[in-house]
Design an enzyme around this catalytic site. Structure first.
Site, PDB file in Angstrom:
ATOM      1  N   GLY A  56       0.601  -5.067   1.007  1.00 11.53           N
ATOM      2  CA  GLY A  56      -0.640  -5.149   0.233  1.00 11.53           C
ATOM      3  C   GLY A  56      -0.419  -5.810  -1.128  1.00 11.53           C
ATOM      4  O   GLY A  56      -1.344  -6.398  -1.689  1.00 11.53           O
ATOM      5  N   GLU A 105      -0.625  -9.389  -0.433  1.00 10.13           N
ATOM      6  CA  GLU A 105      -2.037  -9.699  -0.134  1.00 10.13           C
ATOM      7  C   GLU A 105      -2.873  -9.697  -1.410  1.00 10.13           C
ATOM      8  O   GLU A 105      -3.772 -10.518  -1.581  1.00 10.13           O
ATOM      9  CB  GLU A 105      -2.571  -8.685   0.881  1.00 10.13           C
ATOM     10  CG  GLU A 105      -1.969  -8.913   2.267  1.00 10.13           C
ATOM     11  CD  GLU A 105      -2.242  -7.783   3.242  1.00 10.13           C
ATOM     12  OE1 GLU A 105      -2.045  -6.603   2.869  1.00 10.13           O
ATOM     13  OE2 GLU A 105      -2.648  -8.065   4.385  1.00 10.13           O
ATOM     14  N   ALA A 146       0.862  -1.180   0.000  1.00 11.55           N
ATOM     15  CA  ALA A 146       0.000   0.000   0.000  1.00 11.55           C
ATOM     16  C   ALA A 146       0.897   1.229   0.000  1.00 11.55           C
ATOM     17  O   ALA A 146       2.066   1.156   0.399  1.00 11.55           O
ATOM     18  CB  ALA A 146      -0.884  -0.019   1.235  1.00 11.55           C
ATOM     19  N   GLU A 199       5.084  -5.115   6.945  1.00 11.24           N
ATOM     20  CA  GLU A 199       4.400  -4.029   7.666  1.00 11.24           C
ATOM     21  C   GLU A 199       4.964  -3.793   9.057  1.00 11.24           C
ATOM     22  O   GLU A 199       4.990  -2.681   9.554  1.00 11.24           O
ATOM     23  CB  GLU A 199       2.886  -4.321   7.763  1.00 11.24           C
ATOM     24  CG  GLU A 199       2.136  -4.266   6.439  1.00 11.24           C
ATOM     25  CD  GLU A 199       2.087  -5.601   5.707  1.00 11.24           C
ATOM     26  OE1 GLU A 199       2.940  -6.482   5.963  1.00 11.24           O
ATOM     27  OE2 GLU A 199       1.191  -5.757   4.852  1.00 11.24           O
TER      28      GLU A 199
END
Ligand code: DAK
Length: 259
Positions: A110, A113, A67, A133
């Site tokens: 992300g 993911e 992200a 993260e």
């Protein structure tokens, strides 16, 4: 509207669509707009009768490095709640057609993911899968702790999530996180090859089978078997099942229409 951060080719190969994440300078960092564009493109391709399989890719250096940290950095918990990115991710998860991630380079946070949200992953030998993260003071928020653990087991997932250390493509293949690993020049072609082999099948059966395999993650065996059985019966309501079995008996290739 033409999307800004992705490229969409509905017929990249016959009946196979391609979505390419296209923020190369930022290693395809997933900002909100990019994610909205991906979700909208998937929704559109999911409804396009000419498309049977969708491939999602980045570029050789990065599938996606996570992200967009710059966009997220100053946000409060309530900002995150109100933005409700989860509905975008849920929408991606609702794609009914087979979705293949073609991954090279970084697939982090992300990005990891997102490729785990796909149904299958074809990786280049340079692919790196990770949930870093923890290194920026947070933790996976889009399914990483759940999907990674189910895919590679608790011990290895725990280590990746707690240290942020990424996993190589070869190790990911050994653990069953990815379908196959190929040289870097071939990962997209290999994803197209896999897509083409699925595109030949009955789209009705593929949709019901995908739904059933996914159900294995969400339920206990009894309930999963029940769900599978219903979907199995349902294929017998399709013209494709009649065509597939007739073609077998008549010793000719089947021609599936998706009905
Ligand atoms: N966000 C923003 N920019 C990024 C980025 C990211 N995740 N990753 C890379 N970039 C930018 C860099 O800032 C740099 O930009 P400039 O400085 O040139 O302007 C450019 O991309 C090139 O990166 P580097 O110069 O750093 O390239 P290197 O080869 O040296 O390093 C790297 C590559 C991938 C190791 C490094 O860039 C890196 O560590 N990136 C961050 C990886 C990371 O921590 N990812 C996890 C982010 S957190 C949620 C859904 C999802 C998420 C959360 C919630 N909801 C549904 C609510 C996900 C969270 C995350 O992914």
């Amino acid at each position: 509207m033409t999307p800004e951060f992705i490229l969409v080719t509905p017929q990249a190969r016959p009946q196979v669509a391609l979505i390419q994440l296209n923020r190369p300078k930022e290693l395809n960092a997933l900002n909100l707009q990019l994610m909205q564009e991906v979700a909208a493109a998937l929704q559109q391709l999911d409804q396009d009768p000419e498309v049977r399989v969708i491939v999602l890719t980045g570029n050789e250096r990065a599938f996606a490095a996570g992200a967009d940290i710059k966009q997220m950095a100053g946000r409060t918990a309530i900002d995150m709640l109100l933005i409700d990115q989860f509905s975008i991710w849920d929408q991606i998860r609702r794609t009914t057609k087979p979705l293949i991630a073609a991954v090279s380079g970084f697939a982090l946070g992300g990005g990891c993911e997102l490729c785990m949200t796909c149904d299958m992953i074809v990786a280049s030998e340079t692919a790196r899968f990770g949930q870093p993260e923890i290194r920026i003071g947070t933790m996976p928020g889009a399914g990483g702790t759940q999907r990674l653990t189910r895919a590679i087991g608790k011990a290895r997932a725990m280590e990746m999530v707690l240290t942020g250390e990424p996993m190589s493509a070869d190790e990911a293949a050994r653990h069953g996180l990815v379908n196959r690993v190929v040289p870097v020049g071939q990962y997209l072609e290999e994803a197209f090859r896999l897509a083409a082999s699925i595109a030949k099948m009955s789209p009705v059966a593929a949709r019901l089978a995908k739904e059933s395999v996914n159900r294995a993650f969400e339920t206990h065996l009894d309930e999963g078997l029940h769900f599978e059985r219903k979907n199995f019966y349902m294929t017998f309501a399709s013209e494709d099942q009649k065509e597939g079995m007739a073609a077998f008996v008549e010793k000719r290739p089947a021609e599936f229409k998706g009905r």
